[in-house]
Design a protein around this motif. Structure first.
Motif, short mmCIF file in Angstrom:
data_model
loop_
_atom_site.label_atom_id
_atom_site.label_comp_id
_atom_site.label_asym_id
_atom_site.label_seq_id
_atom_site.Cartn_x
_atom_site.Cartn_y
_atom_site.Cartn_z
N GLN A 193 0.84 -1.20 0.00
CA GLN A 193 0.00 0.00 0.00
C GLN A 193 0.87 1.24 0.00
OE1 GLN A 193 -2.21 -0.80 3.58
NE2 GLN A 193 -0.73 0.20 4.91
N SER A 194 0.27 2.37 -0.39
CA SER A 194 1.02 3.62 -0.43
C SER A 194 1.38 4.05 0.99
CB SER A 194 0.22 4.70 -1.15
OG SER A 194 -1.00 4.93 -0.48
N TYR A 195 2.37 4.90 1.09
CA TYR A 195 2.88 5.33 2.39
C TYR A 195 3.00 6.85 2.38
CZ TYR A 195 6.31 6.11 6.15
OH TYR A 195 6.98 6.55 7.26
N THR A 196 2.45 7.49 3.40
CA THR A 196 2.50 8.95 3.53
C THR A 196 3.14 9.32 4.86
OG1 THR A 196 0.50 9.20 2.19
CG2 THR A 196 1.13 11.08 3.57
N ASN A 197 4.12 10.22 4.82
CA ASN A 197 4.73 10.71 6.06
C ASN A 197 5.52 11.98 5.75
OD1 ASN A 197 5.64 10.85 8.77
ND2 ASN A 197 5.76 8.62 8.88
N LYS A 198 6.16 12.53 6.77
CA LYS A 198 6.95 13.75 6.62
C LYS A 198 8.27 13.46 5.91
CE LYS A 198 5.42 15.61 11.09
NZ LYS A 198 5.88 15.98 12.44
N THR A 199 8.77 14.46 5.23
CA THR A 199 10.11 14.38 4.65
C THR A 199 10.69 15.79 4.64
OG1 THR A 199 11.42 13.45 2.84
CG2 THR A 199 9.46 14.73 2.21
N VAL A 200 11.96 15.91 4.26
CA VAL A 200 12.58 17.23 4.19
C VAL A 200 13.42 17.34 2.93
CG1 VAL A 200 14.69 16.61 5.48
CG2 VAL A 200 13.86 18.97 5.54
N GLU A 251 3.93 5.59 -3.78
CA GLU A 251 3.04 4.52 -4.24
C GLU A 251 3.74 3.17 -4.09
OE1 GLU A 251 -0.12 4.97 -4.87
OE2 GLU A 251 0.24 7.09 -4.42
N PRO A 252 2.98 2.09 -3.90
CA PRO A 252 3.60 0.77 -3.67
C PRO A 252 4.27 0.21 -4.92
CG PRO A 252 1.22 0.55 -3.82
CD PRO A 252 1.51 2.02 -3.81
N ALA A 253 5.25 -0.66 -4.68
CA ALA A 253 6.00 -1.29 -5.77
C ALA A 253 5.18 -2.40 -6.43
CB ALA A 253 7.29 -1.88 -5.23
#
Length: 398
Positions: A161-168, A181-183
């Motif tokens: 499944q897709s993954y959402t989180n913080k990044t910089v 998005e998932p592989a």
């Protein structure tokens, strides 16, 4: 020419020979400042030009007095185009090794290929006879299978499944949210083919067959586990699937090497700034927070400190090598300390554009990234003309 950093996406396309040489010299100075290691005497490092591979070559040579052969795939300078950082690092290493009276030769080419394996075996037979340590530290985005010719390309994606989180964005210092998005099944298979254990096993099979592994020889490959924050995009994603394969290969190779009284290990290392980790969403933000916490606690280590500890406290401490329940060497122990991870998680919840510079080491992350390519290194005049054409002695001999 005056050399400045130039970027294409996450990739720095230039590197500074004097800055790279200074970084290598610093790692050598650190190693020489530590107690000598009663360690390996003849070492092959596959993937020896940057990061953990370079650091393990430095520790082998300057910490244990070993003769070393390094294998890498780097680009020399051409006209106004600089060489890659790994080229300059390797040139600097060979120069310092020669000064110290240490044997050091390098092979530049595709380590996944049969040709480079054969060339390496010929060089071992000619100059060393046998090797007693093989470090496997390849980091490549693509691999051409040596038997089928199939081209594999790795991806860094979650699975299922897709993954959402913080990044910089460490260039701008902007914290944002990202969704990956998932592989596909094909992308998972390709990533395992590039970053898993198949090529490591091909190397050990070839070295064993050729009789160039000494009695009691050890081989080590590198892995990473990290915190739950990064699991979906790392340990439970495509890269993690490849690392699972690498760790399974370590068990298979350990059984295989019993015939010569040898061992195979995976060393789980600390999260560090590398060109590949910079391209993984979420990870640069995690590392920036981790660095600040570990520096505040006096626990921070770079590549060279990690590799010195691997050799001195784990592989060559005398007696049985300490491993976890899965047979892995853990030198990520300081990163994964409960109080460190608790504080990183606390800051993860609080980090945003306003708090980033206060609670993270984003500037340290950025500086470490530039230093991978020889920039932002103390004592270097970056306005001065410098010759980008640097030779690697053992390669130029041919």
């Amino acid at each position: 020419m005056v050399i400045k950093p130039k970027f294409r996406g996450f990739i720095c396309t230039t590197s500074h020979p004097e800055g790279c040489a200074r970084q290598v010299a610093r790692q050598i100075e650190y190693t020489k400042s530590q107690p000598k290691i009663n360690g390996p005497k003849k070492v092959l490092v596959i993937g020896s030009s940057t990061g953990y591979g370079l650091a393990s070559r430095i520790v082998s040579a300057f910490g244990a007095g070993a003769d070393t052969i390094g294998v890498f795939f780097e680009r020399p300078s051409s006209g106004n185009r600089t060489a890659t950082a790994g080229w300059y690092n390797s040139a600097a290493f060979e120069k310092e090794a020669a000064k110290a009276g240490l044997f050091a030769k390098s092979i530049n080419g595709d380590a996944f290929s049969k040709e480079i394996k054969e060339q390496t075996i010929d060089l071992i037979k000619k100059d060393l006879g046998q090797v007693d340590l093989v470090i496997y530290s390849l980091a490549a985005p693509k691999r051409v299978h040596p038997e089928t010719g199939e081209v594999f390309s790795s991806v860094i994606k979650p699975i299922g499944q897709s993954y959402t989180n913080k990044t910089v964005d460490f260039h701008s210092g902007q914290v944002s949210e990202t969704t990956i998005e998932p592989a596909t099944e094909k992308e998972i298979r390709h990533t395992v083919a590039v970053m898993g254990g198949e090529d490591w096993k091909m190397w050990i099979d070839a070295l064993l067959k050729a009789g160039v592994l000494a009695e009691g020889a050890t081989t080590v490959a590198f892995s990473y586990i990290g915190p739950e924050i990064t699991y979906p995009v790392y340990r439970e994603g495509t890269v993690g699937r490849a690392k699972d394969d690498l760790e399974k290969t370590a068990h298979d190779l350990d059984a295989q090497l019993k015939q010569i009284g040898g061992h195979a290990y995976v060393s789980v290392n600390k999260a560090l700034v590398t060109q590949s980790s910079a391209a993984i969403p979420v990870v640069p933000l995690y590392i920036s927070l981790l660095y600040q916490v570990m520096k505040e606690k006096g626990l921070h280590e770079g590549c060279i400190e990690q590799m010195y500890r691997l050799f001195a406290d784990r592989l060559y401490a005398g007696g049985e090598v300490p491993v976890d329940g899965q047979g892995r060497i853990r030198i990520d122990d300081l990163e994964m300390k409960e109080d460190v991870q608790k504080e990183v998680l606390n800051r993860w919840d609080r980090v945003n554009n306003e708090t980033l510079r206060e609670i993270s080491d984003i500037e340290g992350y950025r500086r470490d990234f530039f230093q991978l390519f020889g920039f932002e290194t103390e004592g270097i005049d970056y306005e001065a003309d410098v010759d980008p054409d640097v030779k690697i002695p053992s390669i130029e001999e041919k």
